[in-house]
Design an enzyme around this catalytic site. Structure first.
Site, PDB file in Angstrom:
ATOM      1  N   LYS A 117      38.146  34.108  51.799  1.00 52.58           N
ATOM      2  CA  LYS A 117      39.535  34.048  51.486  1.00 52.58           C
ATOM      3  C   LYS A 117      40.316  33.175  52.083  1.00 52.58           C
ATOM      4  O   LYS A 117      41.478  32.813  51.669  1.00 52.58           O
ATOM      5  CB  LYS A 117      40.144  35.616  52.033  1.00 52.58           C
ATOM      6  CG  LYS A 117      39.523  36.707  50.849  1.00 52.58           C
ATOM      7  CD  LYS A 117      40.444  37.988  51.053  1.00 52.58           C
ATOM      8  CE  LYS A 117      39.685  39.004  50.179  1.00 52.58           C
ATOM      9  NZ  LYS A 117      40.484  40.179  50.155  1.00 52.58           N
ATOM     10  N   LYS A 199      29.903  38.241  39.857  1.00 52.77           N
ATOM     11  CA  LYS A 199      30.172  39.612  40.029  1.00 52.77           C
ATOM     12  C   LYS A 199      31.447  39.779  38.994  1.00 52.77           C
ATOM     13  O   LYS A 199      32.445  38.952  39.084  1.00 52.77           O
ATOM     14  CB  LYS A 199      30.564  40.096  41.374  1.00 52.77           C
ATOM     15  CG  LYS A 199      30.624  41.663  41.452  1.00 52.77           C
ATOM     16  CD  LYS A 199      30.871  41.941  43.163  1.00 52.77           C
ATOM     17  CE  LYS A 199      31.921  43.378  42.904  1.00 52.77           C
ATOM     18  NZ  LYS A 199      32.203  43.740  44.511  1.00 52.77           N
ATOM     19  N   LYS A 202      38.223  41.995  38.803  1.00 52.71           N
ATOM     20  CA  LYS A 202      39.717  42.045  38.164  1.00 52.71           C
ATOM     21  C   LYS A 202      40.436  40.832  38.610  1.00 52.71           C
ATOM     22  O   LYS A 202      41.487  40.440  37.853  1.00 52.71           O
ATOM     23  CB  LYS A 202      40.164  43.484  38.319  1.00 52.71           C
ATOM     24  CG  LYS A 202      40.324  43.538  39.953  1.00 52.71           C
ATOM     25  CD  LYS A 202      41.003  45.080  39.984  1.00 52.71           C
ATOM     26  CE  LYS A 202      40.862  45.501  41.629  1.00 52.71           C
ATOM     27  NZ  LYS A 202      40.796  46.871  42.006  1.00 52.71           N
TER      28      LYS A 202
END
Ligand code: TRP
Length: 333
Positions: A117, A199, A202
């Site tokens: 991140k 994976k 969203k």
């Protein structure tokens, strides 16, 4: 079940950052719903975690409420489980501060999600992004959760929660239950429809890569028809056939069929047929979720009553743990 055996506790959390995908549904929420009889369950919408990346306030608020209604639409029952919004239970933040004093800088530096991140959001590497796993440890330890249903990407955070618990218990005496990962019996990881090595997510920029659980049937069909497969056109589960394997996993969950059953259903048929059937099965599996969500969307007062009651129920347990911790570390209680 043995009479009078106290139920074991489960805790899990999901971020309110958009409508859940088929991956969230198959890999997590569907299982959360099925654990409600056997376990004492705490399910949180983790809005505190969500603000580690910049959020628009109005969007965050709306998504938190939408996600709450979605969880109920997916079968979480507020009469059985504590379904709540994390920021409504301040004890999570309070315990998080304390646990941060029992967590080493080096440990947090090794977290792969932080590394990912902080490279993805390099303009905003805030302290919350760094201490994110400590708050997650607080979420878990404050309920003395025995099991935490998590995907592979969260295992490192769960291990850290255990390490923090062991450290605290060693210094102050038995306080926290050591949480274990809960691997559902029908564990299924759903991959992206456009890149089956990644994976399903969203936050993917390509909307064709994921199915949202509220997508209308036509859109679900369209996304499955476009799903990436391979060039040998045989429906079988085999290493190297990531796209087909993913569709088989999804079709298996949606229909309850095993891989050999699926292979024989599509023997001699092409991928076109298989993709259509998979799309149809998914649209059908998600029908009750879509319908219940549409019904709940009009029930604003009911939703508010549910999250208020959920937070009260969670806070009663969380507050008791926090008080014990305050006492053990020498705060005046
Ligand atoms: N970090 C988790 C995720 O992104 C969400 C989460 C927050 C969580 N607190 C938790 C998951 C506690 C399990 C237990 O998926």
């Amino acid at each position: 079940m043995v009479f009078n055996m106290p139920k074991k506790t489960i805790l899990s959390g999901i971020q309110p950052t958009g409508v859940f995908t088929l991956g969230n549904y198959i890999g997590a929420i569907r299982n959360w719903a099925s654990m409600q009889e056997e376990y004492d369950c705490f399910y949180a919408i983790v809005d505190l975690h969500a603000i580690t990346v910049r959020q628009d306030p109005n969007v965050l608020r709306r998504q938190s409420l939408d996600c709450y209604a979605l969880l109920l639409a997916c079968g979480l029952d507020p009469a059985k489980s504590a379904v709540f919004i994390q920021s409504h239970v301040p004890a999570h933040s309070q315990l998080s501060w304390i646990l941060s004093c029992y967590t080493q800088f080096g440990e947090l530096s090794r977290m792969t999600q932080f590394k990912d991140k902080s490279s993805r959001y390099s303009e905003n590497i805030n302290a919350g992004l760094f201490t994110y796993p400590v708050l997650q440890a607080a979420d878990i330890l404050i309920y003395n959760a025995h099991y935490v249903p998590v995907g592979a990407d969260q295992k490192q955070h769960l291990e850290l929660a255990r390490d923090i618990a062991v450290r605290f218990n060693t210094v102050h005496g038995e306080t926290f239950t050591l949480p274990e990962p809960y691997i559902p019996k029908e564990g299924a990881k759903v991959m992206s429809l456009t890149d089956p090595t990644a994976k399903m997510s969203k936050s993917d920029d390509n909307a064709n890569s994921y199915v949202s659980i509220l997508d209308p049937p036509e859109m679900i069909m369209k996304k499955f028809k476009r799903a990436v497969t391979d060039s040998d056109s045989v429906v079988c589960y085999k290493e190297g056939k990531d796209g087909v394997n993913n569709l088989m996993t999804i079709y298996g969950v949606a229909t309850g069929m095993t891989n050999p059953q699926i292979e024989s259903e599509f023997a001699g048929k092409g991928y076109g047929d298989f993709k259509t059937k998979t799309g149809e099965a998914v649209a059908e599996m998600l029908r009750p979720v879509r319908e219940e969500y549409a019904r709940l969307s009009a029930e604003k007062d009911y939703i508010r009553d549910c999250y208020t009651a959920g937070a009260e129920r969670a806070a009663a347990v969380a507050q008791a743990t926090l008080r014990e911790v305050y006492d053990k570390i020498g705060f005046v209680v």
